[in-house]
Structure formats: structure tokens, C-alpha cells
Design a protein around this motif. Sequence first.
Motif, PDB file in Angstrom:
ATOM      1  N   GLN A  83       0.842  -1.204   0.000  1.00  0.00           N
ATOM      2  CA  GLN A  83       0.000   0.000   0.000  1.00  0.00           C
ATOM      3  C   GLN A  83       0.878   1.256   0.000  1.00  0.00           C
ATOM      4  OE1 GLN A  83      -2.033  -2.194  -0.980  1.00  0.00           O
ATOM      5  NE2 GLN A  83      -3.760  -0.966  -0.307  1.00  0.00           N
ATOM      6  N   ILE A 118      -7.869   4.681  -2.441  1.00  0.00           N
ATOM      7  CA  ILE A 118      -8.336   4.922  -3.821  1.00  0.00           C
ATOM      8  C   ILE A 118      -9.388   3.913  -4.273  1.00  0.00           C
ATOM      9  CG2 ILE A 118      -6.304   6.145  -4.698  1.00  0.00           C
ATOM     10  CD1 ILE A 118      -5.150   3.468  -5.584  1.00  0.00           C
ATOM     11  N   SER A 119      -9.764   2.984  -3.395  1.00  0.00           N
ATOM     12  CA  SER A 119     -10.647   1.893  -3.843  1.00  0.00           C
ATOM     13  C   SER A 119     -12.013   2.399  -4.294  1.00  0.00           C
ATOM     14  CB  SER A 119     -10.816   0.849  -2.744  1.00  0.00           C
ATOM     15  OG  SER A 119     -11.451   1.424  -1.630  1.00  0.00           O
ATOM     16  N   THR A 123     -12.826  -0.458  -6.997  1.00  0.00           N
ATOM     17  CA  THR A 123     -13.596  -1.668  -6.665  1.00  0.00           C
ATOM     18  C   THR A 123     -14.600  -1.474  -5.533  1.00  0.00           C
ATOM     19  OG1 THR A 123     -11.673  -2.283  -5.337  1.00  0.00           O
ATOM     20  CG2 THR A 123     -11.930  -3.395  -7.457  1.00  0.00           C
ATOM     21  N   SER A 124     -14.609  -0.308  -4.898  1.00  0.00           N
ATOM     22  CA  SER A 124     -15.507  -0.113  -3.763  1.00  0.00           C
ATOM     23  C   SER A 124     -16.568   0.937  -4.101  1.00  0.00           C
ATOM     24  CB  SER A 124     -14.675   0.350  -2.550  1.00  0.00           C
ATOM     25  OG  SER A 124     -15.510   0.583  -1.449  1.00  0.00           O
ATOM     26  N   ARG A 125     -17.770   0.714  -3.607  1.00  0.00           N
ATOM     27  CA  ARG A 125     -18.898   1.676  -3.758  1.00  0.00           C
ATOM     28  C   ARG A 125     -19.211   2.011  -5.217  1.00  0.00           C
ATOM     29  NH1 ARG A 125     -17.642   0.323   0.783  1.00  0.00           N
ATOM     30  NH2 ARG A 125     -17.842   1.600   2.655  1.00  0.00           N
ATOM     31  N   TRP A 150     -11.595   2.893   2.542  1.00  0.00           N
ATOM     32  CA  TRP A 150     -10.552   1.957   2.974  1.00  0.00           C
ATOM     33  C   TRP A 150      -9.185   2.627   2.868  1.00  0.00           C
ATOM     34  CZ3 TRP A 150     -12.163  -2.770   4.698  1.00  0.00           C
ATOM     35  CH2 TRP A 150     -13.384  -3.253   4.249  1.00  0.00           C
TER      36      TRP A 150
HETATM   37  C1  LIG Z   1      -8.030  -5.472   4.893  1.00  0.00           C
HETATM   38  C2  LIG Z   1      -8.316  -4.568   3.728  1.00  0.00           C
HETATM   39  C3  LIG Z   1      -7.422  -3.562   3.420  1.00  0.00           C
HETATM   40  C4  LIG Z   1      -7.670  -2.685   2.372  1.00  0.00           C
HETATM   41  N1  LIG Z   1      -6.780  -1.663   2.140  1.00  0.00           N
HETATM   42  C5  LIG Z   1      -7.045  -0.758   1.182  1.00  0.00           C
HETATM   43  C6  LIG Z   1      -6.185   0.373   1.001  1.00  0.00           C
HETATM   44  O1  LIG Z   1      -5.175   0.556   1.693  1.00  0.00           O
HETATM   45  N2  LIG Z   1      -6.481   1.260   0.030  1.00  0.00           N
HETATM   46  C7  LIG Z   1      -7.578   1.108  -0.773  1.00  0.00           C
HETATM   47  O2  LIG Z   1      -7.778   1.952  -1.645  1.00  0.00           O
HETATM   48  N3  LIG Z   1      -8.398   0.045  -0.615  1.00  0.00           N
HETATM   49  C8  LIG Z   1      -8.184  -0.889   0.334  1.00  0.00           C
HETATM   50  N4  LIG Z   1      -9.054  -1.942   0.522  1.00  0.00           N
HETATM   51  C9  LIG Z   1     -10.282  -2.021  -0.324  1.00  0.00           C
HETATM   52  C10 LIG Z   1     -10.340  -3.212  -1.264  1.00  0.00           C
HETATM   53  O3  LIG Z   1      -9.293  -3.172  -2.201  1.00  0.00           O
HETATM   54  C11 LIG Z   1     -11.702  -3.282  -1.982  1.00  0.00           C
HETATM   55  O4  LIG Z   1     -11.956  -2.114  -2.669  1.00  0.00           O
HETATM   56  C12 LIG Z   1     -12.821  -3.519  -1.005  1.00  0.00           C
HETATM   57  O5  LIG Z   1     -12.549  -4.699  -0.293  1.00  0.00           O
HETATM   58  C13 LIG Z   1     -14.166  -3.610  -1.732  1.00  0.00           C
HETATM   59  O6  LIG Z   1     -15.169  -3.921  -0.768  1.00  0.00           O
HETATM   60  P1  LIG Z   1     -16.386  -2.950  -0.417  1.00  0.00           P
HETATM   61  O7  LIG Z   1     -17.129  -3.572   0.728  1.00  0.00           O
HETATM   62  O8  LIG Z   1     -15.903  -1.573  -0.239  1.00  0.00           O
HETATM   63  O9  LIG Z   1     -17.233  -3.083  -1.786  1.00  0.00           O
HETATM   64  P2  LIG Z   1     -18.627  -2.475  -2.167  1.00  0.00           P
HETATM   65  O10 LIG Z   1     -18.826  -2.804  -3.609  1.00  0.00           O
HETATM   66  O11 LIG Z   1     -18.726  -1.052  -1.769  1.00  0.00           O
HETATM   67  O12 LIG Z   1     -19.638  -3.341  -1.325  1.00  0.00           O
HETATM   68  C14 LIG Z   1     -20.148  -2.947  -0.048  1.00  0.00           C
HETATM   69  C15 LIG Z   1     -21.485  -3.610   0.174  1.00  0.00           C
HETATM   70  O13 LIG Z   1     -22.396  -3.069  -0.776  1.00  0.00           O
HETATM   71  C16 LIG Z   1     -23.258  -4.077  -1.289  1.00  0.00           C
HETATM   72  N5  LIG Z   1     -23.167  -4.093  -2.770  1.00  0.00           N
HETATM   73  C17 LIG Z   1     -22.051  -4.290  -3.531  1.00  0.00           C
HETATM   74  N6  LIG Z   1     -22.343  -4.226  -4.833  1.00  0.00           N
HETATM   75  C18 LIG Z   1     -23.670  -3.990  -4.935  1.00  0.00           C
HETATM   76  C19 LIG Z   1     -24.568  -3.812  -6.026  1.00  0.00           C
HETATM   77  N7  LIG Z   1     -24.162  -3.881  -7.294  1.00  0.00           N
HETATM   78  N8  LIG Z   1     -25.861  -3.570  -5.756  1.00  0.00           N
HETATM   79  C20 LIG Z   1     -26.310  -3.495  -4.477  1.00  0.00           C
HETATM   80  N9  LIG Z   1     -25.511  -3.657  -3.392  1.00  0.00           N
HETATM   81  C21 LIG Z   1     -24.194  -3.892  -3.609  1.00  0.00           C
HETATM   82  C22 LIG Z   1     -22.846  -5.384  -0.660  1.00  0.00           C
HETATM   83  O14 LIG Z   1     -23.745  -5.662   0.390  1.00  0.00           O
HETATM   84  C23 LIG Z   1     -21.468  -5.111  -0.066  1.00  0.00           C
HETATM   85  O15 LIG Z   1     -21.248  -5.816   1.115  1.00  0.00           O
HETATM   86  C24 LIG Z   1      -8.835  -2.832   1.578  1.00  0.00           C
HETATM   87  C25 LIG Z   1      -9.735  -3.875   1.874  1.00  0.00           C
HETATM   88  C26 LIG Z   1      -9.502  -4.716   2.933  1.00  0.00           C
HETATM   89  C27 LIG Z   1     -10.508  -5.785   3.251  1.00  0.00           C
END
Ligand SMILES: Cc1cc2nc3c(=O)[nH]c(=O)nc-3n(C[C@H](O)[C@H](O)[C@H](O)COP(=O)(O)OP(=O)(O)OC[C@H]3O[C@@H](n4cnc5c(N)ncnc54)[C@H](O)[C@@H]3O)c2cc1C
Length: 360
Positions: A83, A118-119, A123-125, A150
Amino acid sequence: MSNPFDPILANSKFREHLSKLSTSIEETGGWPTESWQAMCESGVPDWFLPEEFCGNPQSEMTKQFGYLELAAACLTTTFILTQRNAAVSRILNSDNQELKNRLSRELARNESFATVGISHLTTSRQHVKDPILKATPTNGGWLLNGEIPWTTGAEAAEVIVTGGVQPDGLQVLLALPTNLMGVEINPAPKLLALNESCTTSVSLKNVEVPKDMRLIGPCENVLAAGTAGGVTTSALALGAAQKSICGLETEAEKRPNLRDSATELRTTLDRLKESVRKMTTSSDTSPSAEEREALRKQSNSLVLRAAQAWLTASKGAGFLAGHPASRAVREAQFFLVWSCPQNVMAAALAEFACVSISSS
Ligand SMILES: Cc1cc2nc3c(=O)[nH]c(=O)nc-3n(C[C@H](O)[C@H](O)[C@H](O)COP(=O)(O)OP(=O)(O)OC[C@H]3O[C@@H](n4cnc5c(N)ncnc54)[C@H](O)[C@@H]3O)c2cc1C
């Protein structure tokens, strides 16, 4: 020809030390000061910076095999390094020369620690309509409002590399000093594993980020601009798999009935390591997205199966919380969620449901 693995072999004492510390950091909890300090002193972080910034650059193959061997010693500390290096690579890609020079030198001297948040741009939200981190341009720079979901090591970081979305939809990547007014690093939630990475969310309320902290953009898809993207996530998964396979092999020394499974898993590991070697030595082309994705799918599958095999061989004793096999099982799950693109997720789900998908 010099052996490209020399820098890794030279670090074997360090790896043993890291492995010992790895046992204690889970018990102690909190930021792994000692193992991170050992990592900095090992010189490995310098591999990721060019000479002009006092770095000691190594080949892509050495860096990836370094990650692999270090992950086998301590996944948490190696993950923290990735990271930090993700932040370093974004900083090095910046066209803001002054900021790049200053931050790179501070990072090379380990005077400061930087990480990424930056997630929410990858890949997040992604299913949420409104951007969760808004960056409104002002005369002096940008006003940030929202959340970084994150960030690993946020509490230890002087700088978080993060990105916001402007009202015009363009994205901007910034080096966010954590001491700015309005930055709140939330307490780290309890995780399934890797708790000592101190991964947490950061809330931002009317945070004024000056213009001179701009790294890249504003532009569309700011993370695509000049990034390497690579095999790092797979290298870490293979390192964690290697640790489990070594554990299984130790059990198999006394129990011949375990030998076939251990041999099969070791063969797969060797084949995937060979893929990493090929992907990181090809001089004219970097690996395609398909190649990287195929490697990630197979590495994810291997790390999960290897950890479960080690646990199975360790029987009830392995189920005790303090047993390394039970920790390996928890840590293996991390690869199902860390920076996991849609196709890799789909392959994992298909494997769990025992269905075949055409692209896997
Ligand atoms: C230990 C750990 C360390 C990390 N460190 C970093 C870091 O240093 N920097 C960084 O940038 N990232 C980091 N990450 C983030 C990682 O790379 C992923 O982006 C993250 O795990 C994605 O998960 P999320 O729950 O945010 O996904 P989301 O897609 O936001 O999902 C969250 C929730 O939303 C719901 N959902 C998902 N998709 C849909 C949909 N299409 N429709 C309706 N509901 C939905 C589900 O219920 C899900 O549980 C880390 C993650 C972990 C676990």
C-alpha cells in the motif's frame, strides 16, 4: 549473468526475523511498529524508488518475488508495504515535479509514511450513484467532502494518496496531508485477519487541499493515467499459499498419506511462480490484463485450497485460534476481497458453486 534473486536471498535473515515478529504482532495488536521498522531497515522499500530519489531500484521480477517471499514470512507487513508502494508509484507518476521531488525524497529516507485510499474509484462503492468523495475546485485548490472507505495504515500516515470527483465528473488525485483540518481517521474496525494493517475509513469534512498537493488530473479515470497495474496481488497470494504448503509438507514428513496432496499443491505453486517469472521478464511487453487476471484467479484458488489443506492435516489442533494453520485460513480469505475485479470474483463464485464459466 547475476542471479536476479540475489537481493531476496540476501534478505533471508530478515525474512526469518519478520516471520518471528509475525507470530507476535497478532497477539500484541495495533500498528506493527517493530516489523515495519525492520522492513524499512531491510532496504526493501528502496527497491521501489529510482536512484535520483535515493532509491535502489530492482527488476520487476525481483520486486514480485520479493513480495512473494516476504508475504510467506509476514502477510500483514508485506501488505502494508504494497500500500505504501502503491502511494509511491502514484507519486512518481505525477506531473507535479515539485511535489514529486519532495515526497519521494521523504519516503526514500523513511521520514514519512504514505498510503493509498483509492478503492472508491475502482472496486468499492461502484454501485452507489453519488461519488462518496467529492472534490470541489476552489481558487486555492480543492474542497474535499465525503469518505475514503478503505485506507491501510491511515493512523501511521503523514500522507494519503486519494482521489475525489469534481462536479463536472472529472477525477483528481491528491496527496492528502493527514494533519489538515477536517480529516478524521476513524478507529480501525475489527477484521477477519490482518488487523495490524490498521485499515480504516477516513472522514473528510470541508478539507481544503491546496493546489500544490495535486498529483494527477483533473481528468477522466485518473487511476488509469500512467499506472503499471501488475501481478502484486497474485504475488502476495502465492506467498501466503507457499507458507501453507510448507506447513503441510512439514506434517507430511511424518504422515505419508498427506504426501500426494502436498506434492500436487507444490506443483501448482511452482507452475504459477513460473508464470510470474515469465510475466515479469518479458522485455518488450508487459503482461496483458487477461494474463494478469488468469494468474490472479489461479493464485486466489491456490491460497484458499492450500490453507484448507494445511488446516485439514493439522486436525483439531489446527483449529485452535493460536495455530498458524487457522491463521492461514483466515488470511487466505483476504484475497477474495482485496482489490478483486469483477471477473476474479465471478471465477471464485463459480468455483464455490462448482459451475463452469466460459472465461475462467
Ligand atoms: C483489509 C483490507 C485492506 C484494504 N486496504 C485498502 C487500502 O489501503 N487502500 C484502498 O484503496 N483500498 C483498500 N481496501 C479495499 C479493497 O481493495 C476493496 O476495494 C474492497 O474490499 C471492496 O469492498 P467494499 O465492501 O468496499 O465493496 P462495495 O462494492 O462497496 O460493497 C459494499 C457492500 O455493498 C453491497 N453491494 C455491492 N455491490 C452492490 C450492487 N451492485 N448492488 C447493491 N448492493 C451492492 C454489498 O452488500 C457489499 O457488502 C482494503 C480492503 C480490505 C478488506
